[in-house]
Scaffold this motif. Structure first.
Motif, PDB file in Angstrom:
ATOM      1  N   PHE A   1       0.772  -1.173   0.096  1.00  0.00           N
ATOM      2  CA  PHE A   1       0.025  -0.053   0.146  1.00  0.00           C
ATOM      3  C   PHE A   1       0.995   1.222   0.050  1.00  0.00           C
ATOM      4  O   PHE A   1       2.066   1.275   0.660  1.00  0.00           O
ATOM      5  CB  PHE A   1      -0.849   0.092   1.169  1.00  0.00           C
ATOM      6  CG  PHE A   1      -2.192  -0.844   0.877  1.00  0.00           C
ATOM      7  CD1 PHE A   1      -3.389  -0.230   0.324  1.00  0.00           C
ATOM      8  CD2 PHE A   1      -2.280  -2.104   1.089  1.00  0.00           C
ATOM      9  CE1 PHE A   1      -4.332  -0.824   0.091  1.00  0.00           C
ATOM     10  CE2 PHE A   1      -3.284  -2.786   1.092  1.00  0.00           C
ATOM     11  CZ  PHE A   1      -4.453  -2.240   0.653  1.00  0.00           C
ATOM     12  N   ASP A   2       0.465   2.298  -0.743  1.00  0.00           N
ATOM     13  CA  ASP A   2       0.840   3.707  -0.720  1.00  0.00           C
ATOM     14  C   ASP A   2       0.877   4.266   0.762  1.00  0.00           C
ATOM     15  O   ASP A   2       0.409   3.583   1.626  1.00  0.00           O
ATOM     16  CB  ASP A   2       0.335   4.569  -1.715  1.00  0.00           C
ATOM     17  CG  ASP A   2      -0.830   5.078  -1.419  1.00  0.00           C
ATOM     18  OD1 ASP A   2      -1.588   4.133  -0.543  1.00  0.00           O
ATOM     19  OD2 ASP A   2      -1.212   6.170  -1.422  1.00  0.00           O
TER      20      ASP A   2
ATOM     21  N   VAL B   1      -3.887   2.933  -1.814  1.00  0.00           N
ATOM     22  CA  VAL B   1      -4.093   2.070  -3.309  1.00  0.00           C
ATOM     23  C   VAL B   1      -2.719   1.139  -3.187  1.00  0.00           C
ATOM     24  O   VAL B   1      -1.890   1.359  -2.616  1.00  0.00           O
ATOM     25  CB  VAL B   1      -3.938   3.236  -4.183  1.00  0.00           C
ATOM     26  CG1 VAL B   1      -2.817   3.956  -4.006  1.00  0.00           C
ATOM     27  CG2 VAL B   1      -3.870   2.536  -5.611  1.00  0.00           C
ATOM     28  N   LEU B   2      -2.982   0.000  -3.860  1.00  0.00           N
ATOM     29  CA  LEU B   2      -1.873  -0.767  -4.098  1.00  0.00           C
ATOM     30  C   LEU B   2      -0.781  -0.460  -5.107  1.00  0.00           C
ATOM     31  O   LEU B   2      -1.174  -0.017  -6.266  1.00  0.00           O
ATOM     32  CB  LEU B   2      -2.417  -2.278  -4.297  1.00  0.00           C
ATOM     33  CG  LEU B   2      -3.269  -2.963  -2.965  1.00  0.00           C
ATOM     34  CD1 LEU B   2      -3.688  -4.207  -3.522  1.00  0.00           C
ATOM     35  CD2 LEU B   2      -2.167  -3.121  -1.835  1.00  0.00           C
ATOM     36  N   VAL B   3       0.459  -0.649  -4.648  1.00  0.00           N
ATOM     37  CA  VAL B   3       1.340   0.005  -5.554  1.00  0.00           C
ATOM     38  C   VAL B   3       2.290  -1.313  -6.146  1.00  0.00           C
ATOM     39  O   VAL B   3       2.504  -2.240  -5.035  1.00  0.00           O
ATOM     40  CB  VAL B   3       2.468   0.766  -5.005  1.00  0.00           C
ATOM     41  CG1 VAL B   3       3.550   1.093  -5.894  1.00  0.00           C
ATOM     42  CG2 VAL B   3       1.702   1.883  -4.502  1.00  0.00           C
TER      43      VAL B   3
ATOM     44  N   VAL C   1       6.199   2.910   0.317  1.00  0.00           N
ATOM     45  CA  VAL C   1       4.909   2.307   0.700  1.00  0.00           C
ATOM     46  C   VAL C   1       5.112   1.975   2.118  1.00  0.00           C
ATOM     47  O   VAL C   1       5.785   2.187   2.916  1.00  0.00           O
ATOM     48  CB  VAL C   1       4.866   0.967  -0.438  1.00  0.00           C
ATOM     49  CG1 VAL C   1       4.915   1.250  -1.699  1.00  0.00           C
ATOM     50  CG2 VAL C   1       6.471   0.236   0.010  1.00  0.00           C
ATOM     51  N   VAL C   2       3.862   1.302   2.369  1.00  0.00           N
ATOM     52  CA  VAL C   2       3.547   0.825   3.909  1.00  0.00           C
ATOM     53  C   VAL C   2       4.035  -0.624   3.925  1.00  0.00           C
ATOM     54  O   VAL C   2       3.464  -1.576   3.097  1.00  0.00           O
ATOM     55  CB  VAL C   2       2.171   1.192   4.432  1.00  0.00           C
ATOM     56  CG1 VAL C   2       1.906   0.666   5.862  1.00  0.00           C
ATOM     57  CG2 VAL C   2       1.930   2.830   4.203  1.00  0.00           C
TER      58      VAL C   2
ATOM     59  N   THR D   1      -0.636   5.858  -8.922  1.00  0.00           N
ATOM     60  CA  THR D   1      -0.740   5.716  -7.524  1.00  0.00           C
ATOM     61  C   THR D   1      -0.020   6.982  -6.834  1.00  0.00           C
ATOM     62  O   THR D   1      -0.243   7.004  -5.505  1.00  0.00           O
ATOM     63  CB  THR D   1       0.175   4.436  -7.022  1.00  0.00           C
ATOM     64  OG1 THR D   1       1.395   4.451  -7.134  1.00  0.00           O
ATOM     65  CG2 THR D   1      -0.389   3.236  -7.781  1.00  0.00           C
ATOM     66  N   GLY D   2       0.817   7.554  -7.455  1.00  0.00           N
ATOM     67  CA  GLY D   2       1.322   8.636  -6.925  1.00  0.00           C
ATOM     68  C   GLY D   2       2.476   8.357  -6.168  1.00  0.00           C
ATOM     69  O   GLY D   2       3.225   9.519  -5.500  1.00  0.00           O
TER      70      GLY D   2
END
Length: 569
Positions: A183-184, A189-191, A224-225, A438-439
């Protein structure tokens, strides 16, 4: 009925996690979450039959076959070791590095004897394949010497550098790109995190799960997380269930996030569901022993591929909507003239435009309503949106990224400069700057070179662009325009007369020319929807439908018109 109620609870939880609040122009700041650094992972062995050395082979042929065998990592590169003397096999460490060369050239050195030859290998190193299947683009010269010796009247390699050397075609023939997902930093949102997986691996699904729990690649990690605790691990596939341990401290929200990561990694690797995901002996999500893509559809990383887009065009400073061959100028500031570049989000009803010619200013507003001037500078790049139009980015004066958001308290548009950590050797003004869907990633052009970086958050409301790498060295000095495609690759327009437009993979693993057909360099603007590519060449705005990959055609309603396409979602 109990099952239906439980499913409704899951749906509500997903909705709560994925909801975003769009304001007039931009949304509030996403929350900050710091990623964790986790250990690396090496792909498990897989038995495979690979032909060994051909009896009586000449040294150069045997050496080329050795390099080809390097594409088979099974059993600690057993196939490659068959080409080595016993002592060389004991000393050789293939795991140090995997170098990817465009082509391997061989040259025998003077002084060879009937029993010994020294051969120099040379080539352009275009990348490396690291731990966990992470590809890193490079552009350097490689040279090494290999000593070959006769053993029982057969040539064998007796001395060689550590590591594996592969031609790029061998890598692409025997490895396939697969995406892990994280996740971002907003958790919305998934990256994708691309990994190159050996085609002969015994179980693709368990390999992906093992990689997933080790965390994101070093390149993507700052953006990302990763909520898994340090002790989390994947322990295998048991009776159809993917078994994980060390999850006892995870919250319900974190479990759902991880479930989405698992489901989409497996589904997009063509591993059919539904999936049984167990954590510490119980279903990862209570009361849901099976999960499918329908249960986590809100996090579909390919959602934009099927999104409906709207085509706009910028001509003579005016933006118009293009539909079924009809071109209709917009009202409001987008139709007033004087616009140099723009970005539009139809879903958020927001537009950002650079206008003013010799005195550029960034203007933000609704498509055909009110607007505000945000900043002025000597130069301003084409605007680009974060995910869901949460913020707008530009680069001012060639070197300063600026992020524009709407204050949650004053409702005013506010701007903040972002730090940028340029790699050694990168120079020149930033002429193009575009965020991924996704940014999380950003692609940019500096001095005709294409770079990709990752956006991270050093602190509240702070942004930093880091881990910037050049992804298309072969286009050096020629790149003029770029955009992200829906599959995560880049579309790059260049000044190259014979091949003016290119597709570049986000990790730099491939750079391939698109059909040039009737395109005439320079290609100064490019855009892409799910089904069509747009390019502004020397003469006009042309498009290439997915159904026809050979002939570029003019856009209906814009015949003979040189304009720039803007694809909005």
């Amino acid at each position: 009925m109990l099952r239906i109620m439980k499913r409704a609870d899951l749906t509500r939880l997903i909705a709560a996690l994925s909801a975003t609040v769009l304001l007039a122009g931009c949304s509030t700041l996403p929350r900050d979450t710091d990623p964790q650094v986790l250990r690396s992972f090496d792909v498990a062995d897989s038995p495979i039959e690979v032909a060994g050395p051909t009896p009586g082979a000449d040294p150069d042929i045997l050496l080329r076959n050795f390099f080809s065998a390097g594409a088979f990592p099974s059993q600690q590169y057993q196939a490659s070791r068959a080409y080595l003397t016993e002592s060389a096999s004991r000393e050789w460490n293939p795991s140090v590095i995997t170098r990817i060369l465009e082509r391997i050239d061989l040259n025998t050195q003077p002084g060879s004897t009937a029993d010994e030859r020294r051969i120099v290998i040379r080539g352009t190193q275009v990348g490396t394949l690291g731990s966990g299947g992470v590809y890193q683009a490079e552009d350097s010269s490689y040279e090494a010497e290999i000593v070959m010796r006769r053993v029982d009247d057969e040539w064998r390699i007796d001395d060689l550098p550590d590591g594996v050397v592969l031609e790029r075609t061998e890598m692409r023939n025997h490895y396939s790109p697969r995406d892990l997902y994280f996740f971002d930093l907003s958790g919305q949102v998934l990256v994708g995190d691309r990994r190159w997986i050996y085609n002969g691996v015994q179980a693709l699904d368990t390999t992906l799960m093992s990689l997933l729990v080790t965390g994101p690649s070093q390149q993507l990690e700052p953006g990302v997380v990763n909520q898994l605790p340090p002790g989390a691990s994947f322990v295998g596939l048991n009776e159809g269930s993917y078994q994980f341990t060390g999850f006892s401290t995870l919250s319900e929200e974190a479990r759902l996030s991880f479930a989405a990561q698992v489901v989409w990694a497996l589904a997009n690797a063509d591993i059919p569901g539904p999936y049984s995901i167990m954590a510490d002996g119980s279903p990862l999500i209570a009361d849901f022993p099976l999960l499918s893509i329908d249960d986590v559809a809100e996090f579909n990383p390919a959602a934009s591929t099927n999104a409906v887009s709207t085509l706009f065009t910028l001509r003579d400073g005016v933006i118009s909507r293009v539909s079924s061959g009809t071109v209709t100028p917009l009202t409001g500031f987008l139709g007033e003239g004087g616009i140099d570049s723009a970005a539009i989000s139809t879903s958020a009803n927001v537009a950002a435009a650079v206008r003013g010619g010799d005195s550029p200013r960034l203007t933000v507003g609704s498509l055909e309503g009110t607007y505000s001037d945000v900043l002025t500078a000597d130069t301003i790049t084409r605007p680009t949106f974060e995910y869901a139009a949460n913020a707008i980015w530009v680069v001012v004066d060639g070197d300063t990224p600026v992020r524009v958001t709407r204050s949650a308290t004053t409702r005013e548009l506010v701007q903040a400069e972002a730090d940028i950590a340029l790699p050694v050797g990168a120079a020149g003004a930033i002429s193009e700057f575009q965020l991924s869907r996704t940014g999380t990633r950003v692609a940019m052009i500096m001095d005709g070179r294409v770079y990709v970086g990752v956006i991270t958050r050093p602190g509240p409301a702070e942004r930093r662009i880091t881990n910037i790498v050049e992804v298309a060295p072969s286009l050096a000095g020629t790149a003029l325009s770029l955009t992200w495609r829906q599959d995560g690759s880049l579309l790059v327009g260049t000044s190259m007369p014979e091949m003016p437009i290119w597709r570049v993979e986000m990790d730099g693993s491939a750079t391939s020319a698109l059909p040039s057909g009737n395109l005439s360099a320079p290609v100064v603007s490019v855009a892409s929807s799910a089904s069509t590519i747009y390019a502004t060449d020397f003469h006009a705005l042309l498009h290439l439908p997915a159904s026809d990959t050979t002939i570029w055609r003019e856009v209906p309603g814009l015949l003979g018109v040189r304009s720039a396409a803007i694809v909005a979602y």
